[in-house]
Design a protein around this motif. Structure first.
Motif, PDB file in Angstrom:
ATOM      1  N   ALA A  79       0.742  -1.174   0.077  1.00 15.72           N
ATOM      2  CA  ALA A  79      -0.031   0.076  -0.102  1.00 15.72           C
ATOM      3  C   ALA A  79       0.864   1.142   0.231  1.00 15.72           C
ATOM      4  CB  ALA A  79      -0.759  -0.021   1.026  1.00 15.72           C
ATOM      5  N   ASP A  80       2.072   1.204   0.438  1.00 14.99           N
ATOM      6  CA  ASP A  80       2.870   2.566   0.557  1.00 14.99           C
ATOM      7  C   ASP A  80       4.348   2.091   0.459  1.00 14.99           C
ATOM      8  OD1 ASP A  80       3.427   1.251   3.250  1.00 14.99           O
ATOM      9  OD2 ASP A  80       2.761   2.800   4.210  1.00 14.99           O
ATOM     10  N   GLU A  81       5.214   3.048   0.604  1.00 18.55           N
ATOM     11  CA  GLU A  81       6.390   2.800   0.334  1.00 18.55           C
ATOM     12  C   GLU A  81       7.143   2.063   1.548  1.00 18.55           C
ATOM     13  OE1 GLU A  81       8.133   6.896   0.119  1.00 18.55           O
ATOM     14  OE2 GLU A  81       7.040   7.251  -1.683  1.00 18.55           O
ATOM     15  N   LEU A  82       6.654   2.119   2.576  1.00 20.03           N
ATOM     16  CA  LEU A  82       7.339   1.133   3.883  1.00 20.03           C
ATOM     17  C   LEU A  82       7.226  -0.232   3.260  1.00 20.03           C
ATOM     18  CD1 LEU A  82       8.715   0.764   6.424  1.00 20.03           C
ATOM     19  CD2 LEU A  82       6.542   1.317   7.359  1.00 20.03           C
ATOM     20  N   ASP A 143       0.899 -11.804   4.260  1.00 23.23           N
ATOM     21  CA  ASP A 143       0.392 -10.607   4.869  1.00 23.23           C
ATOM     22  C   ASP A 143       0.285 -10.152   6.207  1.00 23.23           C
ATOM     23  OD1 ASP A 143      -0.566 -10.216   2.049  1.00 23.23           O
ATOM     24  OD2 ASP A 143      -2.388 -11.396   2.521  1.00 23.23           O
ATOM     25  N   LYS A 144       0.367 -11.283   7.214  1.00 24.22           N
ATOM     26  CA  LYS A 144       0.355 -11.159   8.419  1.00 24.22           C
ATOM     27  C   LYS A 144       1.717 -10.478   8.920  1.00 24.22           C
ATOM     28  CE  LYS A 144      -3.136 -14.754   9.362  1.00 24.22           C
ATOM     29  NZ  LYS A 144      -3.038 -15.940  10.212  1.00 24.22           N
ATOM     30  N   GLU A 145       2.738 -11.425   8.267  1.00 26.37           N
ATOM     31  CA  GLU A 145       4.361 -10.978   8.653  1.00 26.37           C
ATOM     32  C   GLU A 145       4.481  -9.654   8.182  1.00 26.37           C
ATOM     33  OE1 GLU A 145       6.615 -12.395   9.964  1.00 26.37           O
ATOM     34  OE2 GLU A 145       5.375 -13.996  10.641  1.00 26.37           O
ATOM     35  N   VAL A 146       4.116  -9.113   6.963  1.00 28.04           N
ATOM     36  CA  VAL A 146       4.235  -7.831   6.557  1.00 28.04           C
ATOM     37  C   VAL A 146       3.549  -6.638   7.473  1.00 28.04           C
ATOM     38  CG1 VAL A 146       4.104  -6.063   4.500  1.00 28.04           C
ATOM     39  CG2 VAL A 146       4.838  -8.344   4.214  1.00 28.04           C
ATOM     40  N   SER A 147       2.418  -6.906   7.799  1.00 25.36           N
ATOM     41  CA  SER A 147       1.645  -6.162   8.748  1.00 25.36           C
ATOM     42  C   SER A 147       2.348  -5.919   9.972  1.00 25.36           C
ATOM     43  CB  SER A 147       0.256  -6.445   8.848  1.00 25.36           C
ATOM     44  OG  SER A 147      -0.373  -6.650   7.815  1.00 25.36           O
ATOM     45  N   ALA A 148       2.823  -7.021  10.601  1.00 24.72           N
ATOM     46  CA  ALA A 148       3.364  -7.180  11.806  1.00 24.72           C
ATOM     47  C   ALA A 148       4.701  -6.330  11.800  1.00 24.72           C
ATOM     48  CB  ALA A 148       3.715  -8.369  12.370  1.00 24.72           C
ATOM     49  N   MET A 149       5.518  -6.569  10.668  1.00 25.71           N
ATOM     50  CA  MET A 149       6.884  -5.778  10.263  1.00 25.71           C
ATOM     51  C   MET A 149       6.728  -4.331  10.210  1.00 25.71           C
ATOM     52  SD  MET A 149       9.370  -8.009   7.974  1.00 25.71           S
ATOM     53  CE  MET A 149       8.083  -8.566   6.689  1.00 25.71           C
ATOM     54  N   LEU A 151       4.079  -2.381  11.603  1.00 19.09           N
ATOM     55  CA  LEU A 151       3.553  -1.885  13.064  1.00 19.09           C
ATOM     56  C   LEU A 151       5.069  -1.737  13.869  1.00 19.09           C
ATOM     57  CD1 LEU A 151       0.474  -3.899  13.982  1.00 19.09           C
ATOM     58  CD2 LEU A 151       0.748  -1.269  13.584  1.00 19.09           C
ATOM     59  N   GLY A 152       5.946  -3.048  13.861  1.00 20.41           N
ATOM     60  CA  GLY A 152       7.086  -2.777  14.429  1.00 20.41           C
ATOM     61  C   GLY A 152       8.095  -1.764  14.120  1.00 20.41           C
ATOM     62  N   VAL A 153       7.957  -1.473  12.767  1.00 23.49           N
ATOM     63  CA  VAL A 153       9.027  -0.212  12.258  1.00 23.49           C
ATOM     64  C   VAL A 153       8.396   1.287  12.946  1.00 23.49           C
ATOM     65  CG1 VAL A 153       9.622   0.960  10.223  1.00 23.49           C
ATOM     66  CG2 VAL A 153      10.041  -1.525  10.485  1.00 23.49           C
ATOM     67  N   ASN A 154       6.885   0.995  12.460  1.00 16.41           N
ATOM     68  CA  ASN A 154       6.464   2.389  13.147  1.00 16.41           C
ATOM     69  C   ASN A 154       6.601   2.610  14.679  1.00 16.41           C
ATOM     70  OD1 ASN A 154       5.596   3.118  10.598  1.00 16.41           O
ATOM     71  ND2 ASN A 154       3.584   2.214  10.774  1.00 16.41           N
ATOM     72  N   SER A 155       6.342   1.532  15.378  1.00 16.93           N
ATOM     73  CA  SER A 155       6.549   1.837  16.800  1.00 16.93           C
ATOM     74  C   SER A 155       8.102   2.273  17.253  1.00 16.93           C
ATOM     75  CB  SER A 155       5.822   0.382  17.823  1.00 16.93           C
ATOM     76  OG  SER A 155       6.826  -0.629  17.245  1.00 16.93           O
ATOM     77  N   ARG A 156       9.021   1.695  16.491  1.00 15.04           N
ATOM     78  CA  ARG A 156      10.305   1.721  16.776  1.00 15.04           C
ATOM     79  C   ARG A 156      10.624   3.200  16.424  1.00 15.04           C
ATOM     80  NH1 ARG A 156      13.344  -3.014  14.281  1.00 15.04           N
ATOM     81  NH2 ARG A 156      11.156  -3.272  13.360  1.00 15.04           N
ATOM     82  N   GLY A 157      10.093   3.655  15.235  1.00 16.72           N
ATOM     83  CA  GLY A 157      10.169   5.071  14.613  1.00 16.72           C
ATOM     84  C   GLY A 157       9.711   5.897  15.992  1.00 16.72           C
ATOM     85  N   ARG A 158       8.514   5.659  16.315  1.00 19.96           N
ATOM     86  CA  ARG A 158       7.748   6.571  17.246  1.00 19.96           C
ATOM     87  C   ARG A 158       8.588   6.795  18.328  1.00 19.96           C
ATOM     88  NH1 ARG A 158       3.116   5.095  16.113  1.00 19.96           N
ATOM     89  NH2 ARG A 158       3.110   3.414  17.257  1.00 19.96           N
TER      90      ARG A 158
END
Length: 170
Positions: A79-82, A143-149, A151-158
């Protein structure tokens, strides 16, 4: 499995099951050789028409059957670049370890993220329905793995951004 994805996966399952009617077929050019005809592509009479099943323009599969092999290519939702970066890195990781999966190709078909090559040898040594179940389960888990990764990248970035911005507070 999500409810919205269920008809898509059921269609892929039924098409893949129908296409997995593979038999031993020797090479027509070289005697005593048995190569996957879908990979060689020199004998057009033994290669069937490819079937593309598309959920949307970003998520689709292509099934290319022949008399003795089947190539199954997957384009994963991005859906996006990430997600594009995560999928590219994850698929590269999997393709480097293709020998552990037995049916995974080292290089994907152009326009797709990942490809499987299932030959008549695989259908003779493994149960056909188990191979189909593996591919469908793989599609669900990716699909589950990509979504989990993601979320992990976004939470670490936050967390990193919060720590960085703490130094500017008085």
């Amino acid at each position: 499995m999500s409810t919205s994805q269920q008809p898509y996966l059921q269609c892929v399952r039924s098409t893949l099951t129908a296409a997995l009617c593979l038999q031993n077929f020797g090479c027509q050019e070289v005697e005593r050789h048995n190569k996957p005809e879908v990979e060689v592509g020199k004998s057009k009479e033994v290669i069937l028409n490819p079937v593309v099943i598309s959920r949307n323009e970003n998520e689709k599969v292509m099934i290319e059957p022949s008399v003795n092999s089947l190539r199954f290519s997957i384009k994963i939702k991005q859906a996006d670049e990430l997600e594009e970066v995560l999928v590219a890195k994850f698929m590269r990781f999997l393709m480097q370890r293709a020998e552990h999966f037995m049916v995974l190709r080292r290089k994907a078909v152009p326009g797709y993220d990942l490809s499987f090559l299932i030959t008549n040898v695989h259908t003779e040594t493994m149960f056909k329905n188990k191979v189909v179940d593996f591919v469908i389960q793989f599609m669900e888990d990716i699909d589950k793995e990509v979504s989990a990764m993601k979320l992990g990248v976004n939470s670490r970035g936050r967390v990193v951004a919060a720590k960085f911005l703490e130094q500017f507070t008085y």
